[in-house]
Enzyme design. Structure first.
Site, PDB file in Angstrom:
ATOM      1  N   GLY B 320     -74.665  91.964  31.270  1.00  0.00           N
ATOM      2  CA  GLY B 320     -75.035  91.790  29.874  1.00  0.00           C
ATOM      3  C   GLY B 320     -75.638  90.407  29.651  1.00  0.00           C
ATOM      4  N   SER B 321     -75.334  89.838  28.533  1.00  0.00           N
ATOM      5  CA  SER B 321     -75.984  88.576  28.157  1.00  0.00           C
ATOM      6  C   SER B 321     -75.598  87.413  29.052  1.00  0.00           C
ATOM      7  CB  SER B 321     -75.627  88.242  26.709  1.00  0.00           C
ATOM      8  OG  SER B 321     -76.020  89.305  25.877  1.00  0.00           O
ATOM      9  N   THR B 322     -74.518  87.566  29.847  1.00  0.00           N
ATOM     10  CA  THR B 322     -74.178  86.467  30.751  1.00  0.00           C
ATOM     11  C   THR B 322     -75.258  86.309  31.816  1.00  0.00           C
ATOM     12  OG1 THR B 322     -72.910  87.936  32.186  1.00  0.00           O
ATOM     13  CG2 THR B 322     -71.691  86.821  30.445  1.00  0.00           C
ATOM     14  N   PHE B 323     -76.165  87.278  31.898  1.00  0.00           N
ATOM     15  CA  PHE B 323     -77.249  87.235  32.876  1.00  0.00           C
ATOM     16  C   PHE B 323     -78.437  86.429  32.348  1.00  0.00           C
ATOM     17  CE2 PHE B 323     -80.667  89.470  35.372  1.00  0.00           C
ATOM     18  CZ  PHE B 323     -80.166  89.190  36.639  1.00  0.00           C
ATOM     19  N   LYS B 324     -78.401  86.120  31.040  1.00  0.00           N
ATOM     20  CA  LYS B 324     -79.589  85.535  30.410  1.00  0.00           C
ATOM     21  C   LYS B 324     -79.918  84.153  30.962  1.00  0.00           C
ATOM     22  CE  LYS B 324     -79.438  88.270  26.217  1.00  0.00           C
ATOM     23  NZ  LYS B 324     -78.811  88.411  24.883  1.00  0.00           N
TER      24      LYS B 324
END
Lengths: 387, 629
Positions: B320-324
């Protein structure tokens, strides 16, 4: 030894007084027998794990009594022995029938008569009885008569009838010994060699008939002997453990009471049938050779006594009992070394057990009597020259 | 006539006596020959056979090594256990002795029947087990009543014990009886009752923990009774293993995660040491050693929250957004966007006929990179992902430890998945679509990561070094301590300025006025945490649902709720610890994962295990190996 009153009137007719007879006894032979028995006491002491109980003490008492019996028989006039050869045979035969009938009636397999200190097996006595009866029979037979087949019918019956009874018990070892002992007498009496060969062939032909008569365990023992791998955990196990014990003893043995196979119970029946194995394990080949040497000395005495005897009866008796003694030794030692099938034959004067001692000491007593009375004149029927 | 007749007979007799005597002599020499063959020629062979008969080699099982936490707190030890046996030859009557024994300890009818049957089957000197796992009181009362219990003996053995039970079950694994497949030729494995590691550290370090068996040579008789011991060779006790875990933090994290189906990893970013690796719900490894009942097994394997799985290494989740952060650094490295350049977010972006939504339906307005990270703007990352392409993102992700298993090397660890155009062609058999890139841009679609990988990613972000996680600190064999040499990490090939921008964004997530997790900033005035939220869809949201308005997460079935993730490191100014949290079907990250992360990090910083030795650290030396601590 002083109370020999029952012999008194015979001795009056004989050539020797009691003390003269005692002087005639071969004390050196007695010494060798005692030497063998002493080795036996030590082995039984070891077999009981350094204890006189339960075997050594009792065996020593029996041997002492046996010695007394030996000397007593040695004193009996050989003419008397000859005269009572047939009645003795008949008596033992009756005993054999008796235990056979009792075994059948009682449903049990008790083939012996309890005499307190020993159990008497009639089949054991039969070994002696057959020798005496055959010796008496052949004593009066000339060489020409011996050559005639009709004169062989009676002695053959003397052997075969009791052997059939013993085989029925079933006791293969004793049967074998009776047959082989008798065979030696036939041979010494002058029966032609081709007749033996013919008999052996006939016996081989009889195998298909006798095989079903053997008990299951006897058949097994023979089959296992012929192919030891057949049953490595059953009957083959005993002989394998015996060979391991013997072989591991090596040349000088593991030491007195140090036999691992014997003392850790890998060896079966170490106080009776397999006692030679224990001796050879603890004292090695050297110990085994010494014992066999002692037995050889006894055998040589037997042959020498036979050759020095002046009457046919004595010669045949001497050869007969000596061969019986030889058969004990050979069958037992060959069996524990895996040369022949497992048959229950004890090692003379070493194995624990009363019956064998009686037989063996009786044999030795007769041998000694032949020796003491070697120069006595013996007629056809046991008189001076009543033939 | 008579004399003449007798002379013939004497001659014949002499001849035949020579033959008979010769025959007997021949047979006797056959005996002697046989004796020579057995006792001289074959003596060595039979000597060996006699020794084989007599000597029995018995294995002495070694004491299994202990497993300790970083301060010597016991995680897996050996505990004394007692069992009661009966030797039938020493008792007058087995039945009445069992009666007497039943008066002292509990004895079921079943056990009594089994013992009586076994006693009859075995040789009289062989001890037969009456009952196992006696407690200390039962053992003592048997000893007190010993005069009334002839032939009853109490035997003492060691059994594996996990004093922390559930707390570190997944890392430790468990020991269990040996299966057919486990046999390697080590004779120890054939010992009845021997246990080997079947999962986790117990499995990975099984050989070291197992040690080497000793042997005892005993003399036995034909029945197998032991006569005496001839020679004894002691074995080598298993090595004690010290892990990097901090038992206190491990327990704190497990309890904080509570009943959730969740996982958390905490690492020391300087050493790579894993301080916490927890996965909930958990199980009691003691039960595996004892042997599970069918019902227990069914309960464990049938639970939808998968208590048997170590989710920290075996659970694969879309980041999820932790990949951003990865996407942002790729864009900076490619020069696809400058940090200050803005992308306008109107709540969604269209790709052909497909519409891609931002989590903020109303739109974030103009976003630069730091703002986009802090507020987790999806439209910004759709845009930059489109500019750089999936293969460049994948390259960056790999530099941060994603897409492959770590150096921890526990069985069951998964590698996650970092997709590329080639991967999709080969595996899915379709060509890569622009929409796939959009999904990867916000850490969804094909991307999969494990919680351990996310903690490693956070550690690498905070240091700029290729930190590798480790679980073991030192091994102790016979009092010799072998320490793991300090790890030297290479720098991640990236411009430090790019990391700095991303870290600025992560700082704002917690500490910025509009950060997505600003409610979960650390309560300390001096120490700040940086992090990143992540909420991943488990179920595709249809257009109709979106138009109807999304329901609150507690109204959808548990299995369909979003996963909540959080990665973080602290302290912001001088990082020491990195952390990841995932709560399966937990709902929103900021509501669920971020508070958990904050609480765990607060406790980590309070105990500060990397810098502060535990007060009673010397307990390692006090406790003897193999003895319950």
């Amino acid at each position: 030894m002083t109370d020999v009153g029952f012999l008194a009137d015979r001795l009056k007719r004989g050539d020797m007084t009691l003390s003269e007879k005692l002087r005639q006894v071969s004390w050196s032979l007695v010494f060798w027998l005692c030497a063998i028995a002493t080795i036996g006491f030590f082995m039984l002491y070891s077999a009981a794990n350094a204890s006189l109980d339960p075997w050594t003490t009792r065996q020593a008492i029996r041997f002492g009594l046996g010695l007394f019996m030996l000397l007593t028989i040695a004193m009996i006039d050989i003419r008397l022995v000859m005269r009572y050869a047939y009645p003795f045979y008949a008596f033992v035969f009756a005993l054999l029938i008796f235990v056979e009938v009792r075994g059948v009636v009682g449903g049990g397999a008790q083939r012996w008569i309890d005499l307190g200190i020993v159990n008497l097996q009639p089949s054991e006595l039969m070994k002696v009885a057959v020798v005496l009866a055959l010796a008496r029979y052949f004593h009066r037979l000339s060489l020409e008569d011996t050559g005639r087949p009709t004169f062989l019918i009676v002695p053959l019956l003397i052997v075969i009838v009791p052997v059939m009874l013993i085989l029925r018990q079933p006791d293969l070892g004793t049967s074998l010994m009776v047959v082989l002992g008798a065979g030696a007498l036939f041979f010494m009496a002058g029966v032609r060699l081709w007749k033996f060969i013919a008999l052996i062939l006939a016996a081989l032909a009889a195998i298909p008939i006798t095989w079903p008569m053997l008990a299951g365990y006897q058949q097994n023992r023979i089959l296992t002997f012929l192919n030891p791998e057949r049953d490595p955990l059953g009957a083959g196990y005993h002989i394998l453990q015996s060979k391991i014990a013997l072989g591991s003893g090596g040349l000088f043995g593991k030491g007195f009471m140090q036999g691992t196979q014997s003392h850790l119970n890998f060896l079966p029946e170490r106080q009776t049938d397999f006692i030679f194995t224990m001796l050879a394990e603890e004292f090695g080949m050297v110990g085994g050779l010494i014992l066999i040497g002692l037995y050889a000395i006894v055998l040589i005495y037997g042959f020498a006594i036979a050759l020095r005897c002046r009457h046919q009866f004595g010669r045949l008796v001497a050869i007969g009992v000596t061969t019986t003694f030889f058969l004990y030794v050979f069958i037992n030692v060959a069996m524990v070394m895996g040369l022949i099938p497992v048959v229950g034959v004890p090692l003379p004067l070493i194995s624990y057990g009363g019956t064998a001692i009686i037989t063996i000491m009786m044999c030795m007593g007769l041998l000694m009597s032949v020796y003491v009375h070697r120069d006595v004149q013996l007629g056809v029927h046991g008189g001076y020259d009543d033939g | 006539m008579i004399i003449n007749r007798d002379n013939d007979r004497i001659h014949l007799f002499h001849r035949r006596a020579a033959l008979l005597g010769g025959g007997q002599a021949l047979l006797v020499s056959a005996l002697v020959g046989r004796m020579y063959y057995l006792q001289v020629t074959e003596a060595d062979r039979y000597r060996m056979l006699a020794e084989e008969n007599r000597i029995n080699l018995r294995l002495l099982p070694p004491t299994r090594g202990r497993v300790l936490d970083r301060f010597g707190e016991a995680l897996a030890v050996n505990r004394q256990k007692f069992r009661v046996l009966i030797v039938s030859e020493k008792t007058r009557d087995v039945a009445s002795t069992l009666d007497a024994l039943a008066a002292v300890i509990d004895l079921s009818e079943y056990d009594r029947g089994r013992v009586q049957k076994e006693v009859r089957r075995r040789r009289s000197f062989v001890p037969v087990t009456v009952r196992e796992n006696l407690n200390w009181e039962e053992m003592a009362s048997i000893q007190v009543n010993a005069p009334d219990l002839p032939g009853v003996i109490v035997d003492e053995g060691l059994t594996r014990h996990y004093p922390q039970a559930q707390t570190a079950a997944h890392v430790l694994g468990y020991v269990s009886s040996v299966d057919e497949d486990d046999l390697t030729g080590d004779p120890l494995l054939q010992l009845p009752g021997f246990r080997i590691g079947k999962a986790g550290v117990e499995q990975k370090f099984d050989l070291a923990l197992r040690g080497a068996g000793g042997t005892s040579q005993v003399e036995v008789n034909a029945l197998g009774r032991v006569i005496r011991e001839l020679e004894r060779k002691e074995g080598q006790a298993g090595a004690d293993l010290m892990l990097t875990l901090d038992e206190r933090l491990q327990r704190f994290a497990s309890e904080r995660l509570g009943a959730e189906s969740a996982a958390s990893v905490v690492m020391d970013i300087h050493t790579g040491e894993v301080l916490v690796m927890t996965s909930t719900p958990s199980y009691d490894p003691n039960a595996f050693n004892r042997g599970l009942t069918q019902r227990e097994w069914n309960a464990l394997s049938g639970d939808p929250r998968a208590p048997m799985t170590n989710k920290a290494i075996s659970g694969q989740y879309s980041p999820g957004s932790t990949f951003k952060m990865i996407v942002a650094m790729t864009a900076l490295e490619q020069g696809a966007i400058s940090p200050d350049q803005t992308v306008y977010c109107k709540g969604h972006t269209d790709l052909g006929s497909r519409r891609f939504h931002c989590w903020e339906k109303r739109g974030h307005g103009p976003m630069n990179m730091v703002q986009a990270i802090a507020q987790s703007c999806d439209v910004y990352f759709y845009d930059v992902a489109k500019r750089v392409g999936v293969d460049r993102i994948a390259d960056m992700a790999r530099r941060f430890g994603l897409g492959e298993t770590t150096a921890v090397g526990l069985a069951g660890e998964r590698g996650g998945l970092i997709p590329t155009e080639a991967w999709k062609r080969e595996t899915v058999g379709e060509s890569w679509q622009q929409g796939d890139t959009y999904n990867v841009g916000i850490g969804q679609g094909y991307v999969l990561t494990t919680p351990l990988q996310l903690a490693v990613m956070a550690a690498r972000l905070s240091t700029g070094l290729a930190v590798e996680p480790v679980l073991t600190r030192q091994v102790m064999i016979d009092g010799t301590v072998i320490q793991r040499p300090p790890q030297v990490f290479e720098a991640v090939t990236i411009d430090p300025a790019h990391i700095a921008i991303v870290r600025r964004g992560m700082f704002e997530v917690l500490n910025g006025a509009r950060g997505t997790a600003r409610a979960s900033k650390l309560k300390s005035k001096d120490v700040q945490m940086s992090g990143k939220t992540g909420t991943t869809q488990v179920k595709r949201i249809t257009m109709a649902q979106r138009e109807a308005g999304l329901p609150d997460s507690d109204q959808v079935p548990w299995k369909e709720r979003n996963h909540a993730l959080f990665v973080a490191y602290a302290p912001e100014d001088n990082p020491r610890y990195a952390l990841s949290v995932i709560v399966e079907h937990g709902g929103g990250s900021s509501a669920v994962a971020a508070p958990i992360a904050r609480d765990i990090m607060t406790e980590v910083l309070r105990l500060d295990p990397s810098r502060k030795p535990r007060l009673n650290e010397d307990r390692v030396a006090e406790t003897q190996p193999g003895v319950p601590a």
